[in-house]
Design a protein around this motif. Structure first.
Motif, PDB file in Angstrom:
ATOM      1  N   SER A  91       0.834  -1.193   0.000  1.00  0.00           N
ATOM      2  CA  SER A  91       0.000   0.000   0.000  1.00  0.00           C
ATOM      3  C   SER A  91       0.871   1.245   0.000  1.00  0.00           C
ATOM      4  O   SER A  91       2.090   1.185   0.138  1.00  0.00           O
ATOM      5  CB  SER A  91      -0.902  -0.003   1.237  1.00  0.00           C
ATOM      6  OG  SER A  91      -0.109  -0.044   2.410  1.00  0.00           O
ATOM      7  N   GLY A  92       0.227   2.391  -0.146  1.00  0.00           N
ATOM      8  CA  GLY A  92       0.953   3.653  -0.138  1.00  0.00           C
ATOM      9  C   GLY A  92       0.748   4.441  -1.406  1.00  0.00           C
ATOM     10  O   GLY A  92       0.261   3.923  -2.415  1.00  0.00           O
ATOM     11  N   HIS A  93       1.095   5.703  -1.334  1.00  0.00           N
ATOM     12  CA  HIS A  93       0.927   6.602  -2.469  1.00  0.00           C
ATOM     13  C   HIS A  93       2.201   6.660  -3.314  1.00  0.00           C
ATOM     14  O   HIS A  93       3.294   6.363  -2.848  1.00  0.00           O
ATOM     15  CB  HIS A  93       0.568   7.999  -1.975  1.00  0.00           C
ATOM     16  CG  HIS A  93      -0.683   8.039  -1.140  1.00  0.00           C
ATOM     17  ND1 HIS A  93      -1.936   7.853  -1.670  1.00  0.00           N
ATOM     18  CD2 HIS A  93      -0.856   8.214   0.195  1.00  0.00           C
ATOM     19  CE1 HIS A  93      -2.837   7.931  -0.708  1.00  0.00           C
ATOM     20  NE2 HIS A  93      -2.212   8.150   0.442  1.00  0.00           N
ATOM     21  N   GLY A  94       2.039   7.052  -4.550  1.00  0.00           N
ATOM     22  CA  GLY A  94       3.187   7.239  -5.424  1.00  0.00           C
ATOM     23  C   GLY A  94       3.637   5.967  -6.100  1.00  0.00           C
ATOM     24  O   GLY A  94       3.002   4.914  -6.017  1.00  0.00           O
ATOM     25  N   ARG A  95       4.783   6.056  -6.739  1.00  0.00           N
ATOM     26  CA  ARG A  95       5.319   4.932  -7.530  1.00  0.00           C
ATOM     27  C   ARG A  95       6.213   4.071  -6.640  1.00  0.00           C
ATOM     28  O   ARG A  95       7.433   4.068  -6.751  1.00  0.00           O
ATOM     29  CB  ARG A  95       6.086   5.480  -8.735  1.00  0.00           C
ATOM     30  CG  ARG A  95       5.182   6.221  -9.720  1.00  0.00           C
ATOM     31  CD  ARG A  95       5.980   7.072 -10.688  1.00  0.00           C
ATOM     32  NE  ARG A  95       6.775   6.276 -11.622  1.00  0.00           N
ATOM     33  CZ  ARG A  95       6.309   5.757 -12.756  1.00  0.00           C
ATOM     34  NH1 ARG A  95       5.040   5.912 -13.083  1.00  0.00           N
ATOM     35  NH2 ARG A  95       7.109   5.080 -13.560  1.00  0.00           N
ATOM     36  N   ARG A  96       5.558   3.330  -5.753  1.00  0.00           N
ATOM     37  CA  ARG A  96       6.267   2.465  -4.808  1.00  0.00           C
ATOM     38  C   ARG A  96       6.236   1.027  -5.295  1.00  0.00           C
ATOM     39  O   ARG A  96       5.207   0.519  -5.716  1.00  0.00           O
ATOM     40  CB  ARG A  96       5.609   2.543  -3.427  1.00  0.00           C
ATOM     41  CG  ARG A  96       5.758   3.884  -2.749  1.00  0.00           C
ATOM     42  CD  ARG A  96       4.704   4.096  -1.670  1.00  0.00           C
ATOM     43  NE  ARG A  96       4.633   3.004  -0.717  1.00  0.00           N
ATOM     44  CZ  ARG A  96       5.351   2.930   0.399  1.00  0.00           C
ATOM     45  NH1 ARG A  96       6.210   3.902   0.681  1.00  0.00           N
ATOM     46  NH2 ARG A  96       5.229   1.921   1.228  1.00  0.00           N
ATOM     47  N   MET A  97       7.376   0.363  -5.222  1.00  0.00           N
ATOM     48  CA  MET A  97       7.491  -1.052  -5.551  1.00  0.00           C
ATOM     49  C   MET A  97       8.338  -1.736  -4.479  1.00  0.00           C
ATOM     50  O   MET A  97       9.020  -1.067  -3.705  1.00  0.00           O
ATOM     51  CB  MET A  97       8.143  -1.258  -6.927  1.00  0.00           C
ATOM     52  CG  MET A  97       7.266  -0.915  -8.106  1.00  0.00           C
ATOM     53  SD  MET A  97       8.146  -1.177  -9.696  1.00  0.00           S
ATOM     54  CE  MET A  97       8.571  -2.934  -9.574  1.00  0.00           C
ATOM     55  N   MET A  98       8.291  -3.060  -4.473  1.00  0.00           N
ATOM     56  CA  MET A  98       9.087  -3.797  -3.509  1.00  0.00           C
ATOM     57  C   MET A  98       9.750  -4.994  -4.186  1.00  0.00           C
ATOM     58  O   MET A  98       9.124  -5.719  -4.949  1.00  0.00           O
ATOM     59  CB  MET A  98       8.219  -4.285  -2.347  1.00  0.00           C
ATOM     60  CG  MET A  98       9.009  -4.967  -1.245  1.00  0.00           C
ATOM     61  SD  MET A  98       8.044  -5.171   0.260  1.00  0.00           S
ATOM     62  CE  MET A  98       6.860  -6.408  -0.279  1.00  0.00           C
ATOM     63  N   LEU A  99      11.036  -5.185  -3.881  1.00  0.00           N
ATOM     64  CA  LEU A  99      11.784  -6.340  -4.367  1.00  0.00           C
ATOM     65  C   LEU A  99      11.876  -7.370  -3.247  1.00  0.00           C
ATOM     66  O   LEU A  99      12.162  -7.029  -2.097  1.00  0.00           O
ATOM     67  CB  LEU A  99      13.192  -5.925  -4.794  1.00  0.00           C
ATOM     68  CG  LEU A  99      13.296  -4.835  -5.862  1.00  0.00           C
ATOM     69  CD1 LEU A  99      14.768  -4.552  -6.179  1.00  0.00           C
ATOM     70  CD2 LEU A  99      12.545  -5.225  -7.127  1.00  0.00           C
ATOM     71  N   THR A 100      11.628  -8.638  -3.585  1.00  0.00           N
ATOM     72  CA  THR A 100      11.748  -9.713  -2.598  1.00  0.00           C
ATOM     73  C   THR A 100      12.606 -10.837  -3.168  1.00  0.00           C
ATOM     74  O   THR A 100      12.606 -11.085  -4.376  1.00  0.00           O
ATOM     75  CB  THR A 100      10.368 -10.271  -2.204  1.00  0.00           C
ATOM     76  OG1 THR A 100       9.770 -10.950  -3.321  1.00  0.00           O
ATOM     77  CG2 THR A 100       9.439  -9.154  -1.742  1.00  0.00           C
ATOM     78  N   PHE A 101      13.323 -11.515  -2.267  1.00  0.00           N
ATOM     79  CA  PHE A 101      14.234 -12.590  -2.664  1.00  0.00           C
ATOM     80  C   PHE A 101      14.005 -13.794  -1.754  1.00  0.00           C
ATOM     81  O   PHE A 101      13.981 -13.655  -0.531  1.00  0.00           O
ATOM     82  CB  PHE A 101      15.686 -12.116  -2.583  1.00  0.00           C
ATOM     83  CG  PHE A 101      15.980 -10.951  -3.484  1.00  0.00           C
ATOM     84  CD1 PHE A 101      16.409 -11.158  -4.792  1.00  0.00           C
ATOM     85  CD2 PHE A 101      15.803  -9.648  -3.033  1.00  0.00           C
ATOM     86  CE1 PHE A 101      16.659 -10.087  -5.631  1.00  0.00           C
ATOM     87  CE2 PHE A 101      16.051  -8.562  -3.873  1.00  0.00           C
ATOM     88  CZ  PHE A 101      16.477  -8.790  -5.174  1.00  0.00           C
ATOM     89  N   ASP A 102      13.849 -14.964  -2.351  1.00  0.00           N
ATOM     90  CA  ASP A 102      13.498 -16.178  -1.614  1.00  0.00           C
ATOM     91  C   ASP A 102      14.644 -17.182  -1.562  1.00  0.00           C
ATOM     92  O   ASP A 102      15.546 -17.180  -2.413  1.00  0.00           O
ATOM     93  CB  ASP A 102      12.308 -16.873  -2.279  1.00  0.00           C
ATOM     94  CG  ASP A 102      11.000 -16.167  -1.994  1.00  0.00           C
ATOM     95  OD1 ASP A 102      11.025 -15.048  -1.443  1.00  0.00           O
ATOM     96  OD2 ASP A 102       9.943 -16.736  -2.342  1.00  0.00           O
TER      97      ASP A 102
END
Length: 281
Positions: A91-102
């Motif tokens: 969630s959140g405003h703007g162009r936010r992304m998240m990288l995840t590594f497994d």
């Protein structure tokens, strides 16, 4: 992008220990000279998402042991709502992304991914397997030091839908224990191996104080499709709120290492803010 200089929980513990030691020395001297007692100043930090600067000190499991050994008794995980589906976006405003590594940590690939993230002052999520943590505690400590969020990805990466409830609990609980033993904090996020969720996984995760996290974009790096394909998957899937799945272990991840060196600066130049979730969504 503005650097986030906020300390992690582990840095706060280190700073608190140093402050208490200094306060003790000051108090002893004051008692001899003027009867005064020093009081250690306490600092607080808001653990919100944002870029994180590199830690100057080299992490070591040895330095962590006194903190975990002399800390307060382990608190019971806060009871969470039992969800029926995992989070797939942030969630959140703007162009936010998240990288995840497994699947890590892995000494052949995880350090290179951490180096790239540190170069661009970006934080990410690492869903770790307990059996890998045991052999690579220093890498888990580095993740925490550099502001990344560590999540639970079970002990041996089994298909949870084929296990009984007791086996699932063991896989999850042992991993949370070794994460806490390594840097002093239990994980607040859980990801089911293969993305295979069932009712028991949701219920047990909530009982252990963990929220379920899946993903929006799969880089397909687990198929070893080639660096260009991995980069293309990320670039084409980029959008506000997207959670990207990649791997730093579980096979040859050299393509994943090369790919992040290409797509990460591209995302930043395109105006995306690579972040991690708040402590509670």
């Amino acid at each position: 992008m503005q650097k986030d200089q906020l300390p992690t929980r582990r840095r706060m513990l280190l700073a608190g220990a140093a402050a208490l030691g200094a306060a003790g020395a000051a108090g002893a001297a004051g008692a001899l000279l003027a009867g005064g007692v020093g009081e250690a100043a306490r600092t607080t930090a808001d653990p919100v998402a944002g870029p994180q600067a590199r830690q100057a000190l080299k992490p070591s499991a040895f330095r962590l042991q006194p903190l975990t050994g002399y800390g307060p008794p382990r608190a019971a995980p806060r009871k969470l709502k039992v969800r029926k589906e995992p989070f797939v976006r942030i969630s959140g405003h703007g162009r936010r992304m998240m990288l995840t590594f497994d699947d890590g940590p892995n000494p052949n690939y995880t350090p290179h991914i951490l180096d790239t993230l540190a170069k661009y002052h970006v934080r990410a999520m690492f869903f770790v397997c307990g059996e890998c943590v045991v052999e690579n505690r220093e890498l888990l400590a580095r993740m925490a030091d550099e502001g990344h969020v560590v999540g639970n990805h079970t002990w041996t990466h089994p298909l949870l839908t084929t296990l009984g409830r007791r086996e699932i609990r063991s896989e999850m609980e042992r991993t949370s224990d070794v994460i806490e033993d390594t840097y002093g904090e239990r994980p607040q996020w859980f990801r089911a191996p293969y993305g295979a969720w069932n009712r028991a996984a949701f219920e047990l995760g909530a009982q252990m104080g963990m929220e379920p996290m899946a993903w929006t974009v799969d880089t397909t790096d687990w198929t070893v499709p080639g660096t260009d394909t991995i980069v293309e998957q990320v670039v084409q899937g980029a959008a506000p709120g997207v959670v990207v799945l990649s791997h730093d272990a579980g096979g040859d991840r050299s393509q994943s290492v090369r790919a992040i060196r290409e797509y990460l600066p591209y995302l930043l130049d395109s105006g995306y803010h690579l972040t991690v979730p708040p402590r509670r969504m």
